[in-house]
Design a protein around this motif. Structure first.
Motif, PDB file in Angstrom:
ATOM      1  N   ASN A 233      -1.691   2.719  -6.117  1.00 54.25           N
ATOM      2  CA  ASN A 233      -0.511   1.991  -6.522  1.00 54.25           C
ATOM      3  C   ASN A 233      -0.180   1.849  -8.214  1.00 54.25           C
ATOM      4  OD1 ASN A 233      -0.169   1.112  -3.893  1.00 54.25           O
ATOM      5  ND2 ASN A 233      -1.120  -0.709  -3.937  1.00 54.25           N
ATOM      6  N   ALA A 234      -1.391   1.654  -8.839  1.00 52.31           N
ATOM      7  CA  ALA A 234      -1.049   1.893 -10.289  1.00 52.31           C
ATOM      8  C   ALA A 234      -0.635   3.306 -10.601  1.00 52.31           C
ATOM      9  CB  ALA A 234      -2.462   1.629 -10.836  1.00 52.31           C
TER      10      ALA A 234
ATOM     11  N   LEU B  21      -7.748   9.179  -5.430  1.00 52.53           N
ATOM     12  CA  LEU B  21      -7.686   7.938  -5.637  1.00 52.53           C
ATOM     13  C   LEU B  21      -7.592   7.089  -4.212  1.00 52.53           C
ATOM     14  CD1 LEU B  21      -5.238   7.778  -8.495  1.00 52.53           C
ATOM     15  CD2 LEU B  21      -7.534   7.667  -8.714  1.00 52.53           C
ATOM     16  N   ALA B  22      -8.152   5.888  -4.574  1.00 53.95           N
ATOM     17  CA  ALA B  22      -8.139   4.949  -3.407  1.00 53.95           C
ATOM     18  C   ALA B  22      -7.666   3.417  -3.662  1.00 53.95           C
ATOM     19  CB  ALA B  22      -9.466   4.987  -2.571  1.00 53.95           C
TER      20      ALA B  22
ATOM     21  N   MET C 252       0.464  -1.217  -0.012  1.00 51.19           N
ATOM     22  CA  MET C 252       0.023   0.034  -0.120  1.00 51.19           C
ATOM     23  C   MET C 252       0.878   1.299  -0.042  1.00 51.19           C
ATOM     24  SD  MET C 252      -3.357   0.759   0.742  1.00 51.19           S
ATOM     25  CE  MET C 252      -4.326   2.259   0.856  1.00 51.19           C
ATOM     26  N   ALA C 253       0.690   2.143  -0.786  1.00 46.15           N
ATOM     27  CA  ALA C 253       1.382   3.555  -0.780  1.00 46.15           C
ATOM     28  C   ALA C 253       0.985   3.996   0.282  1.00 46.15           C
ATOM     29  CB  ALA C 253       0.987   4.076  -2.378  1.00 46.15           C
ATOM     30  N   THR C 254       1.900   5.023   0.706  1.00 48.95           N
ATOM     31  CA  THR C 254       1.945   5.748   2.046  1.00 48.95           C
ATOM     32  C   THR C 254       2.198   7.222   1.577  1.00 48.95           C
ATOM     33  OG1 THR C 254       4.238   5.587   2.522  1.00 48.95           O
ATOM     34  CG2 THR C 254       2.732   4.046   3.435  1.00 48.95           C
ATOM     35  N   GLN C 255       1.744   8.232   2.273  1.00 48.55           N
ATOM     36  CA  GLN C 255       1.629   9.568   1.864  1.00 48.55           C
ATOM     37  C   GLN C 255       3.158  10.070   1.673  1.00 48.55           C
ATOM     38  OE1 GLN C 255      -0.522  12.091   4.760  1.00 48.55           O
ATOM     39  NE2 GLN C 255      -0.055  13.853   3.536  1.00 48.55           N
ATOM     40  N   PRO C 256       3.967   9.650   2.574  1.00 43.67           N
ATOM     41  CA  PRO C 256       5.568   9.964   2.253  1.00 43.67           C
ATOM     42  C   PRO C 256       5.875   9.563   0.906  1.00 43.67           C
ATOM     43  CG  PRO C 256       5.288   9.284   4.368  1.00 43.67           C
ATOM     44  CD  PRO C 256       4.036   9.029   3.969  1.00 43.67           C
ATOM     45  N   ALA C 257       5.631   8.412   0.695  1.00 48.37           N
ATOM     46  CA  ALA C 257       5.936   7.894  -0.842  1.00 48.37           C
ATOM     47  C   ALA C 257       5.580   8.636  -1.966  1.00 48.37           C
ATOM     48  CB  ALA C 257       5.749   6.285  -1.286  1.00 48.37           C
ATOM     49  N   VAL C 258       4.110   9.083  -1.876  1.00 47.72           N
ATOM     50  CA  VAL C 258       3.775  10.083  -2.841  1.00 47.72           C
ATOM     51  C   VAL C 258       4.298  11.356  -2.868  1.00 47.72           C
ATOM     52  CG1 VAL C 258       1.559  11.027  -3.437  1.00 47.72           C
ATOM     53  CG2 VAL C 258       1.463   8.736  -2.612  1.00 47.72           C
ATOM     54  N   LYS C 259       4.700  11.930  -1.551  1.00 47.37           N
ATOM     55  CA  LYS C 259       5.163  13.346  -1.382  1.00 47.37           C
ATOM     56  C   LYS C 259       6.709  13.237  -2.178  1.00 47.37           C
ATOM     57  CE  LYS C 259       3.016  15.128   2.353  1.00 47.37           C
ATOM     58  NZ  LYS C 259       3.061  15.706   3.789  1.00 47.37           N
TER      59      LYS C 259
END
Length: 83
Positions: free
Chosen positions: A50-51, A44-45, A1-8
């Motif tokens: 992840n995609a 997105l959820a 699962m993607a986390t907020q830090p990974a997205v940032k």
């Protein structure tokens, strides 16, 4: 699962790489596209996140290649860049 830090982190990497493009038009387009892409994917959820992150990583690799090529073969400075 993607986390907020990974997205940032992905956003910062894409923005940093977009700013490294040598051509003014490509650079402004890439910066605008990065911002718009993250705005569109804000809600997105689940597996969609992840995609979207995988797609962002592919876009980051493309920006890195374009930046390297632009530095190897620089063009003339744009009128917008001349001061």
């Amino acid at each position: 699962m993607a986390t907020q830090p990974a997205v940032k982190s992905l956003y910062r990497s894409l923005a940093r790489e977009a700013k490294r493009l040598s051509d003014y038009n490509f650079r402004t387009y890439a910066i605008r596209r990065v911002k718009k892409g993250f705005e569109l994917n804000r809600n997105l959820a689940g597996l969609e996140i992840n995609a979207a992150i995988e797609d962002g990583k592919r876009q980051l690799d493309m920006l890195k290649r374009q930046s390297t090529i632009g530095q190897m073969y620089p063009g003339a400075a744009s009128v917008m860049e001349k001061q």
